[in-house]
Write an enzyme that holds these catalytic residues in place. Sequence first.
Site, PDB file in Angstrom:
ATOM      1  N   SER A 193      42.871  41.830  23.109  1.00  0.00           N
ATOM      2  CA  SER A 193      41.575  41.167  23.023  1.00  0.00           C
ATOM      3  C   SER A 193      41.821  39.675  22.867  1.00  0.00           C
ATOM      4  CB  SER A 193      40.819  41.700  21.805  1.00  0.00           C
ATOM      5  OG  SER A 193      39.849  40.766  21.385  1.00  0.00           O
ATOM      6  N   ASN A 250      43.755  47.719  24.309  1.00  0.00           N
ATOM      7  CA  ASN A 250      42.684  48.442  24.996  1.00  0.00           C
ATOM      8  C   ASN A 250      43.194  49.200  26.224  1.00  0.00           C
ATOM      9  OD1 ASN A 250      40.818  47.323  23.177  1.00  0.00           O
ATOM     10  ND2 ASN A 250      40.693  45.466  24.427  1.00  0.00           N
ATOM     11  N   LYS A 309      43.975  44.417  18.703  1.00  0.00           N
ATOM     12  CA  LYS A 309      43.493  45.322  19.734  1.00  0.00           C
ATOM     13  C   LYS A 309      44.529  45.616  20.825  1.00  0.00           C
ATOM     14  CE  LYS A 309      39.975  46.937  20.303  1.00  0.00           C
ATOM     15  NZ  LYS A 309      38.647  46.439  20.714  1.00  0.00           N
ATOM     16  N   HIS A 344      31.679  70.558  24.378  1.00  0.00           N
ATOM     17  CA  HIS A 344      30.672  69.669  23.771  1.00  0.00           C
ATOM     18  C   HIS A 344      31.342  68.599  22.910  1.00  0.00           C
ATOM     19  CE1 HIS A 344      27.733  72.918  24.746  1.00  0.00           C
ATOM     20  NE2 HIS A 344      28.755  73.690  24.426  1.00  0.00           N
ATOM     21  N   ASN A 362      31.388  51.509  72.072  1.00  0.00           N
ATOM     22  CA  ASN A 362      30.875  52.613  71.244  1.00  0.00           C
ATOM     23  C   ASN A 362      31.890  53.737  71.115  1.00  0.00           C
ATOM     24  OD1 ASN A 362      28.659  51.008  71.290  1.00  0.00           O
ATOM     25  ND2 ASN A 362      27.361  52.402  72.476  1.00  0.00           N
ATOM     26  N   GLU A 368      39.809  52.649  31.601  1.00  0.00           N
ATOM     27  CA  GLU A 368      38.403  52.219  31.650  1.00  0.00           C
ATOM     28  C   GLU A 368      38.023  51.735  33.045  1.00  0.00           C
ATOM     29  OE1 GLU A 368      37.186  49.873  27.917  1.00  0.00           O
ATOM     30  OE2 GLU A 368      39.353  49.728  28.006  1.00  0.00           O
TER      31      GLU A 368
HETATM   32  N1  ARG Z   1      31.700  46.190  65.976  1.00  0.00           N
HETATM   33  C1  ARG Z   1      30.982  47.324  66.454  1.00  0.00           C
HETATM   34  C2  ARG Z   1      30.939  48.418  65.374  1.00  0.00           C
HETATM   35  O1  ARG Z   1      31.721  48.343  64.487  1.00  0.00           O
HETATM   36  C3  ARG Z   1      31.648  47.880  67.655  1.00  0.00           C
HETATM   37  C4  ARG Z   1      30.727  48.607  68.578  1.00  0.00           C
HETATM   38  C5  ARG Z   1      29.728  47.671  69.124  1.00  0.00           C
HETATM   39  N2  ARG Z   1      28.949  48.256  70.157  1.00  0.00           N
HETATM   40  C6  ARG Z   1      27.861  47.650  70.621  1.00  0.00           C
HETATM   41  N3  ARG Z   1      27.216  48.264  71.548  1.00  0.00           N
HETATM   42  N4  ARG Z   1      27.484  46.488  70.195  1.00  0.00           N
HETATM   43  O2  ARG Z   1      30.131  49.315  65.385  1.00  0.00           O
END
Ligand code: ARG
Length: 456
Positions: free
Chosen positions: A276, A284, A282, A155, A109, A289
């Site tokens: 085209s 384009n 054409k 406008h 995490n 775009e």
């Molecule tokens: N692949 C996960 C993500 O991108 C990484 C973190 C995963 N953490 C976990 N507790 N499973 O968020």
Amino acid sequence: MALWSGRFSSDPREDVALLSESISFDRRLYAHDIMGSKAHVAMLAKQGIIPETTAIAIRAELDAIRERIEAGDFVFKTELEDIHMHIESSLIAKLGAEGARVHSGRSRNDQVALDIRLYLRDRIDGLTDALRDFQQALVERAAADPDAIMPGFTHLQHAQVVLFAHHLLAYVEMFERDRERLIDCRRRMNVMPLGSGALAGSTLPLDREAVCRELGFDRITRNSMDAVADRDFIIELLSALAVFGIHISRLSEDLVLWSSQEFGFVELDDAFCTGSSLMPQKKNPDVAELSRGKSARLCGNLMSLLMLCKGLPMTYNRDLQEDKERVFDSLDTVELILKVYPPMIRTMQINREQMQAAASDPALMATDLAEKLVEMGVPFRDAHHRVGSFVRYCREHNVALDKVPLAEMQISIPEATEEFLTLFSPEASVAKRDIPGATGYRQVAAQLAFWQEQFK
Ligand code: ARG
């Protein structure tokens, strides 16, 4: 076998692995993941949490893994889910028990929060440079025809005469704000989350400040729960990129109009257009775009991240894995547009005669007549009314404003003098707009000089 196999009796189902995996896209984070792990293990050794020799072995193997990935010799497997587990398993496969120490005091995490910040920081630096190059292309194009005159529109109706350079420089301002937004977003992003662990920090004596210094962050995150839960730095980035998308879309729309037969103001180089398959005549303006079209996905990606984060309970939730493809897509899209657009602007030809002809519509100078009356002491509302009835008179008599003899003009504008008949020159109209920010020649020259100074 997954790295957490201790707790589980079987490997995940194949379809579940497919739903879970992020390696197909988060492998892009490999270099930043390795950079983060190297700083982490160096700190672990310094703090006496792992032996110095282990840190040295891990750092060397991390370099070797990076080389293998870059050489295309690294095997990615869906079962190993993400880039973090790939690199850690590879370390363990090579170093055994020593490799198994790398994840001390760390969770995926805080690891992924670190990696994505490191990665985005680099990408933002690339984009701010590319935006500068794009601004430079616009300024060069403006400077090449500093006196080309065209009608300005509100406008999408003829409004007042402006310089073509003034019009292009308006976009330079917009792209400057986009650049500033990116720089500002980078500043808030540049905070070091490692040491937040899964959510609560660590019982180990981690030196977070050392890792922060090593990785060039401005400071460490103050709250471990916020650090693993927060993705608003991505929302901010996607928002800045969406605003850029809106700007590029508006410029694109101008180019599409200008290159149409009805306007005929510009001719884009063949390299940026297609023909085209059916109509032989054409040509384009596809780049314009498509850039206009791609702004839709830039906005969509922002919406995805907003919806992704809405209602997530604290702290990390697996949903957050969905942030990456969206942000990668916006970054790649903007990067590509910024590769293609500058040469298209640099090679764009303008048709000065056509622009001049459109700007010679004497109705564009109606405001100049009203302002002349103001100079003579007529209250503006009255002046506006008199010139308005003069325009109506001309329409009713089907005559151009500049073809009406003075005596006839005086029916609507009693104060009109010979001088009024000279007010229909588009050049004079531009020249007289000589206050800061206006389209006058001197003012636009000053704008050009300002930007040229910025680019030094
Ligand atoms: N692949 C996960 C993500 O991108 C990484 C973190 C995963 N953490 C976990 N507790 N499973 O968020």
